[in-house]
Design a protein around this motif. Structure first.
Motif, PDB file in Angstrom:
ATOM      1  N   VAL A   1      23.411  -2.188   3.934  1.00 32.48           N
ATOM      2  CA  VAL A   1      23.894  -0.940   3.346  1.00 32.48           C
ATOM      3  C   VAL A   1      24.991  -0.324   4.212  1.00 32.48           C
ATOM      4  CG1 VAL A   1      23.249   1.437   2.803  1.00 32.48           C
ATOM      5  CG2 VAL A   1      21.798  -0.450   2.053  1.00 32.48           C
ATOM      6  N   MET A   2      24.749  -0.215   5.523  1.00 30.61           N
ATOM      7  CA  MET A   2      25.740   0.358   6.427  1.00 30.61           C
ATOM      8  C   MET A   2      26.996  -0.497   6.469  1.00 30.61           C
ATOM      9  SD  MET A   2      25.548   1.023  10.554  1.00 30.61           S
ATOM     10  CE  MET A   2      24.212   2.204  10.494  1.00 30.61           C
ATOM     11  N   LEU A   3      26.836  -1.801   6.634  1.00 28.70           N
ATOM     12  CA  LEU A   3      27.982  -2.700   6.723  1.00 28.70           C
ATOM     13  C   LEU A   3      28.785  -2.682   5.423  1.00 28.70           C
ATOM     14  CD1 LEU A   3      29.458  -4.829   8.446  1.00 28.70           C
ATOM     15  CD2 LEU A   3      27.985  -6.562   7.398  1.00 28.70           C
ATOM     16  N   GLY A   4      28.084  -2.667   4.286  1.00 29.96           N
ATOM     17  CA  GLY A   4      28.785  -2.642   3.005  1.00 29.96           C
ATOM     18  C   GLY A   4      29.594  -1.374   2.823  1.00 29.96           C
ATOM     19  N   ALA A   5      29.023  -0.218   3.198  1.00 24.48           N
ATOM     20  CA  ALA A   5      29.744   1.054   3.064  1.00 24.48           C
ATOM     21  C   ALA A   5      30.966   1.080   3.971  1.00 24.48           C
ATOM     22  CB  ALA A   5      28.809   2.216   3.389  1.00 24.48           C
ATOM     23  N   MET A   6      30.812   0.582   5.213  1.00 23.96           N
ATOM     24  CA  MET A   6      31.947   0.540   6.129  1.00 23.96           C
ATOM     25  C   MET A   6      33.049  -0.378   5.602  1.00 23.96           C
ATOM     26  SD  MET A   6      30.264   0.278   9.925  1.00 23.96           S
ATOM     27  CE  MET A   6      29.254   1.553  10.643  1.00 23.96           C
TER      28      MET A   6
END
Length: 392
Positions: free
Chosen positions: A206-211
């Motif tokens: 989730v974090m990597l995708g948003a970044m």
């Protein structure tokens, strides 16, 4: 908040002024793109170590020193502008911008680490929204002030005002009363600690995708870095109009952030994020095709509204997912993603404008942004299905 807004005003006034200054000297979109490259390369080198230092040293003192370094950039640019023998020295201007990249690598991690110490966890969503309001307010006021000061008083006055704001930012941190976590009893080796932060980020889809969604959309689809060329050569206006137009995306972002502060987004956050970034790409395409100053301004507001959703959601995800002892390193990695999108995006825009022409380059970037959204939706299903309630 005082620290955040004064550092932002210091940076934005200097960025607007040096962009106009360099374009006045060169009339080259590629020279504008080189500003981004000059800043992002030293940022990339220093940012991983900045995160390590934020996790292991007193954060307030480290941030205050960085603010003084931030103030040194417009001071150096002021010396260049007022010295006849240096007035057209682009290399020295790019060196000053590079210094800016070094010190900015500390500002975001310090802010995020202190943010987590002054608010309880259940207030992070509203806090991120209010922080975004302050951030976007700086993005409105900074360019407007930079354009106004450049138009009415010249670049030297604008650089001096930027310098004073950097000093005020340092004072605001020195006087901040906030507890800091005790230093770790045993320091890890620097590179091992940085690897741990990278492993954590890359393990969080989730974090990597948003970044990644934010990085690639703004890197390939942003238009802000080319505004001096658009204002001067296509819309035929001056530095005051440039300052106002540069701040209009932040007006849209403020409106969104205020709404999200009052009505925090919890359900279907991933889908909303995808639609917002798609809207960002469409607004970019429309802006590139517009020939009317008022229509272009309205499209920049829409551009900022879409980007504002991404900023608030990414900040909230970052705060909710990251453990306190890793906030400096994770925030630095996040800063690398953001600076990749902004500064490398400026270099990309300048290069594409040189190859394709100004308008075709921005239209192409907007189309690529739409492709980035489709790819992210396919490759990051957890982000697409995200509800923020699942992260509390």
């Amino acid at each position: 908040m005082a620290y955040r807004v004064t550092t932002l005003l210091c940076y934005q006034i200097a960025a607007v002024t040096v962009g106009w200054h360099i374009y006045e000297l060169t009339r080259s979109p590629f020279a504008l793109g080189m500003i981004g490259l000059a800043e992002v390369l030293p940022f990339f080198v220093v940012a991983p170590f900045a995160g390590y230092l934020v996790d292991h040293l007193p954060r307030r003192k480290l941030g205050a020193i960085a603010c003084l370094g931030l103030a040194a950039t417009p001071l150096l640019l002021w010396l260049v502008a007022r010295t006849p023998s240096l007035h057209s020295n682009l290399a020295l201007m790019y060196v000053a911008v590079g210094l800016n990249g070094v010190v900015r690598s500390f500002l975001g991690p310090v802010y995020n680490a202190l943010f987590a110490r002054v608010l309880p966890r259940e207030q992070f969503v509203r806090g991120a929204s209010l922080g975004s309001v302050v951030f976007q307010a700086g993005l409105v006021l900074g360019p407007a002030l930079g354009g106004a000061l450049t138009g009415w008083g010249g670049v030297q006055v604008a650089y001096l005002v930027s310098f004073v704001l950097g000093v005020i930012a340092a004072i605001s941190l020195f006087t901040l009363a906030v507890s800091e976590p005790p230093p770790p009893p045993q320091r890890e080796p620097v590179f091992a600690s940085i690897r741990e932060g990278l492993r954590f980020v890359f393990s969080q889809q989730v974090m990597l995708g948003a970044m990644a969604l934010d990085m690639f959309s703004v890197l390939l689809g942003g238009a802000i870095s080319m505004l001096p060329a658009f204002i001067k050569d296509i819309l035929h206006a001056g530095p005051e109009a440039f300052g106002v137009m540069r701040g209009l995306p932040a007006v849209g972002s403020i409106a969104v952030a205020l709404w999200l502060a009052r009505r925090p987004l919890e359900r279907h956050a991933g889908r909303v994020l995808m639609f917002a970034v798609a809207g960002f790409g469409l607004a970019t395409i429309a802006f590139a095709l517009s020939r009317n100053l008022w229509l272009s301004g309205a499209l920049l507001v829409l551009y900022g509204m879409c980007d504002g959703v991404s900023v608030v959601l990414r900040s909230t995800i970052l705060q909710l997912v990251t453990p306190d002892e890793m906030r400096g390193r994770v925030s630095s990695i996040n800063s690398i993603f953001i600076s990749s999108s902004n500064e490398l995006g400026a270099f990309y825009d300048g290069t594409m404008a040189r190859l394709l022409g100004l308008v075709p380059a921005i239209v192409t970037g907007g189309c690529v942004t739409l492709a980035v959204v489709a790819t992210t939706a396919w490759r990051a299903p957890k982000l697409r299905r995200l509800d923020l309630r699942d992260l509390h």
